[in-house]
Design a protein around this motif. Sequence first.
Motif, PDB file in Angstrom:
ATOM      1  N   GLY A 211       0.785  -1.233   0.000  1.00 43.61           N
ATOM      2  CA  GLY A 211       0.000   0.000   0.000  1.00 43.61           C
ATOM      3  C   GLY A 211       0.811   1.274   0.000  1.00 43.61           C
ATOM      4  O   GLY A 211       0.240   2.365   0.136  1.00 43.61           O
ATOM      5  N   ARG A 267       0.562  -0.867   9.141  1.00 38.08           N
ATOM      6  CA  ARG A 267      -0.459  -0.240   9.968  1.00 38.08           C
ATOM      7  C   ARG A 267      -0.180   1.236  10.192  1.00 38.08           C
ATOM      8  O   ARG A 267      -1.107   2.057  10.208  1.00 38.08           O
ATOM      9  N   GLY A 270      -1.072   3.046   7.043  1.00 39.31           N
ATOM     10  CA  GLY A 270      -2.516   3.091   6.874  1.00 39.31           C
ATOM     11  C   GLY A 270      -3.144   4.288   7.599  1.00 39.31           C
ATOM     12  O   GLY A 270      -4.190   4.795   7.183  1.00 39.31           O
ATOM     13  N   ARG A 271      -2.539   4.761   8.652  1.00 38.06           N
ATOM     14  CA  ARG A 271      -3.075   5.918   9.392  1.00 38.06           C
ATOM     15  C   ARG A 271      -2.825   7.239   8.659  1.00 38.06           C
ATOM     16  O   ARG A 271      -3.401   8.264   9.005  1.00 38.06           O
TER      17      ARG A 271
END
Length: 272
Positions: A211, A267, A270-271
């Motif tokens: 991502g 993670r 992702g924030r």
Amino acid sequence: MAALPEAAEAAEAPEAPVPVSAEAPVWPEAPEAAPSASRRRGRTTSLIAAAAVLGVVAGTCTGYLIQADREPTELPSLSQPVVAQVKGKGPEPLSAAQDRRVRTDGDLRKLLLERPGGARDTSYTPGHDGWVGLAEYAEGFEKPAGAFSGAISDEFRRSAATTWRVGSTYNVRIQLVQYRQEEHLAAADSAADLQYWAEKGAGTRSWTVPGTGDGMAYVHPTPDTKPGYQPVYSAEAHAWRGDIAMQLWMFDTKPISKEKIMDLAARQMGRL
């Protein structure tokens, strides 16, 4: 002062004729100029030039007379055509959760991952209340002076960091660095620079962080050893999104797995 006799005699004596050599060429005298017809030719040229000027003037006057008899040409309208407006309601503005700019311009500390349950403070907590100033940020590099001037050139805006410890040996540090980016994509350059140095370790393994496009995670299998201390293994990840560069480090006295660094890096990104 009187002139010398020899000089006076030389001045009064007539010049001796210069002998003509038989081998020297004798230039013939220039013949008398024949009667010229330049006056007649100059008068003809003047008449032709005057006729040309009169022709230009006559043509210009004729053009003005013809244009004066014509109807004036109507000029095009200066107004622009009316653009048809889209009917109906426009799109709804993005919410704060959807508008990335609203999120990144807010409290940068809120974009950091929260500590897991049971985590404790590390022996060293960077910054003050989660914020890391430019001077302290530069101190994290081997050459702080160069890092300081480089961060200024890169339009350093602000930085936030968090650290935690699980057990007695496992430590994590995550740092977000935000740039103004008025001149160039400094966040991408910062991540690329740290990735370059991360690859230098002997036997280092690397993977793309899902991502992130070009975000990378690294595991260093060779520990850092010092006499009197336990060996320290490390892993790190560097990525960027928009004007924020993400820096993540993990340390432990036992080898760190790929899954551990990849999960934490994904993670955190992702924030953003």
